[in-house]
Design an enzyme around this catalytic site. Sequence first.
Site, PDB file in Angstrom:
ATOM      1  N   HIS A 288       0.858  -1.192   0.000  1.00  0.00           N
ATOM      2  CA  HIS A 288       0.000   0.000   0.000  1.00  0.00           C
ATOM      3  C   HIS A 288       0.889   1.236   0.000  1.00  0.00           C
ATOM      4  CE1 HIS A 288      -3.345   2.602   0.553  1.00  0.00           C
ATOM      5  NE2 HIS A 288      -3.741   2.276   1.755  1.00  0.00           N
ATOM      6  N   HIS A 327      -2.469  -2.298  -9.746  1.00  0.00           N
ATOM      7  CA  HIS A 327      -3.437  -1.648  -8.864  1.00  0.00           C
ATOM      8  C   HIS A 327      -4.720  -2.468  -8.870  1.00  0.00           C
ATOM      9  CE1 HIS A 327      -5.926   1.460  -7.026  1.00  0.00           C
ATOM     10  NE2 HIS A 327      -4.808   2.049  -6.695  1.00  0.00           N
ATOM     11  N   ASP A 383       2.830   5.299  -6.865  1.00  0.00           N
ATOM     12  CA  ASP A 383       4.076   5.160  -6.114  1.00  0.00           C
ATOM     13  C   ASP A 383       5.310   5.009  -6.987  1.00  0.00           C
ATOM     14  OD1 ASP A 383       1.956   3.353  -4.063  1.00  0.00           O
ATOM     15  OD2 ASP A 383       3.006   5.163  -3.415  1.00  0.00           O
TER      16      ASP A 383
END
Length: 455
Positions: A288, A327, A383
Site C-alpha cells: 500500500h 493496482h 508510487d
Amino acid sequence: MNPKAEVAHPSLAAAASGALARRETLTITDNRTGKTYEVPIREGTLRAMDLRQIRTGADDFGLMSYDPAFANTASCRSAVTFIDGDKGILWYRGYAIEELAEKSSYLETAYLIVKGELPTRDELDRWKDNITNHTILHENIKKYIDGFHYDAHPMGMLVSTVAALSTFYPDAKAIFDSASRELQTYRLIGKMITLAAFAYRHSRGLPYIYPDNELSYTGNFLNMLFKMTEPQYRPHPVLERALDVLFILHADHEQNCSANAMRAVGSSHVDPYSAIAAATAALYGPLHGGANEAVLRMLREVGTKDRVPEFIKRVKGGERKLMGFGHRVYKNYDPRARIIKKIADQVFSFTGRNPLLDVALELERIALEDEYFVSRKLYPNVDFYSGLIYQAMNFPVDMFPVLFAIPRTSGWMAQWQESLLDPEQKIARPRQIYCGSGLREFVPLEERSGRREGA
Ligand code: SDX
C-alpha cells in the site's frame, strides 16, 4: 483522456436508455430446492443480505457471499472519491484530479474532500487559520519521540504518536458532536506535519524545529524538516509547489486498504486519533503506502539501465514484484502517475536529474510492451515515480510513506465522518466460512502422546 468524460453510472445509464421498463432484478433458481428468488439490483449491486433468504430448510442459515479481500464487494456508499479504473479517471467530489493538481492547493483540496464543496475565500482563510493554529504539539509528545531508537522507522513513530494524541484529547470521543469532529480534523491535519517532521529530526539527531505559521502548510512542513541555523527558513517555491501537488494527488483514493481500516476501526465508535493510527498502520504496508519506499529500494537494487532486463526476468518468474506497478482498481495508467511524471521534470530541473530515473523509465518502457504485464494490466501507479522526487528533495527513503500519510489524513477524516453519519452503517463484523475442526473432547495433558502431524 478527457477527465470530464461522461461516466454513466449503471443505474443512471439504465434510466437514460429507457431500460426502466426492464425489471432491475436478478432471478435466482436454487437447484438444490428448485425454488426461484427474485433479488433487486440497486446501483449495480446485490444486497448481500438478500441472499440469506436462499435456504434449503428451516435450519439452514441461508446463503452468504464470499469475497476474500473484498475484490468485488462494495462496503459502503461514498460521495468522496470516484475512480474509473478502466478509463484512468479520478475525481475528488466530482472534480478531476488533473484540474485540482493544476489549479488548487493541498489545503483547499483537503477542504473540498472533507466538506464536499470548494471553499469561498473566507471559508478557505478560516480553514487555513484553524489548521495552522493546530500545528503545534503538546510538549510531552517530544518525550515519546525521544524514547524511540535512533534508527526507528518514522512510520512506526507516526503510528505511535498519532495514537498517543488520543490521550491528550479525550474530548475527541464525542464523535457525534460536529464541532468536536471539526476540531479534531483541524488538529489531525495540522499536527501530522509536526509529528512527521519531529520523527525525521529525531532520526537525524537534530533538534526539533517548531512550526513557523507565517509559512504555507507545505512550506511549514519543509521548515520543520530542514531548517538549520538560519534565522528563518524559506522553502524553495519549486519544491514547495511540487510537494503541495504531491499532497493533492495523495489526499484520498476511495476504499483503499487504509480507508477501509479507518472505516472499520471507526465503526467501533473509537476516537478519530485511534482510527487514524490504524489507517496509518495499514498504509505502512509495502503493498500500500509503503510501496513508494519499496520502489526506491528496487531501483537502487537494479542500479543501472542495462540490468533492467535481468530484473524483469525475475519478476516474470514470479520471484519479485515490480513495485510501483499494478493496482486493484486501475487497469489503465494511474492518472496520478502521469501527473507525477510531469512534477519530476520540474523538480529535477532544480535539483538535478536523479540517475535512477533512467532505470525507472526503462522498467516502464519494457513493462508497457511486455505481454506478462500487458495481459495482467499492470501499469505504473502513484508510487512508481513519487519516490524519485522525494529522493531528489533529500527525503530519506523511510520518510516516503510518511509523505503519503500526511495528505491522506484529510481523506481518512472524510471517509470516517461519512461512515459515522451513514444510517446504513454499523459496527463492521464480517462473517466467515468455518473450515476448522469438528467438536473434539478435551484430552488431559498426561494422556496426550505421540507427535501430531505437522507439529
Ligand atoms: C497504493 O487501493 C488504492 O487505492 C491504493 C492506492 C491509494 O492511493 O490508496 O492507490 C495506493 O497502494 C498503490 C499500490 C502500491 N503497491 C504497489 O505498487 C505494490 C506492487 N503492486 C502489487 O502488489 C499489486 O499490484 C497490488 C497489491 C497493488 C494490487 O494487487 P491485486 O489487485 O490484488 O492484484 P493481484 O495481486 O491479484 O495481481 C494480479 C496478477 C497476479 O499474477 P497472477 O497470479 O495472475 O499470475 O498480477 C500480478 C500478480 O502476481 N501482479 C504483479 C504485480 N502486481 C500484480 N506482478 C508483478 N509486479 C507487480 N507489481
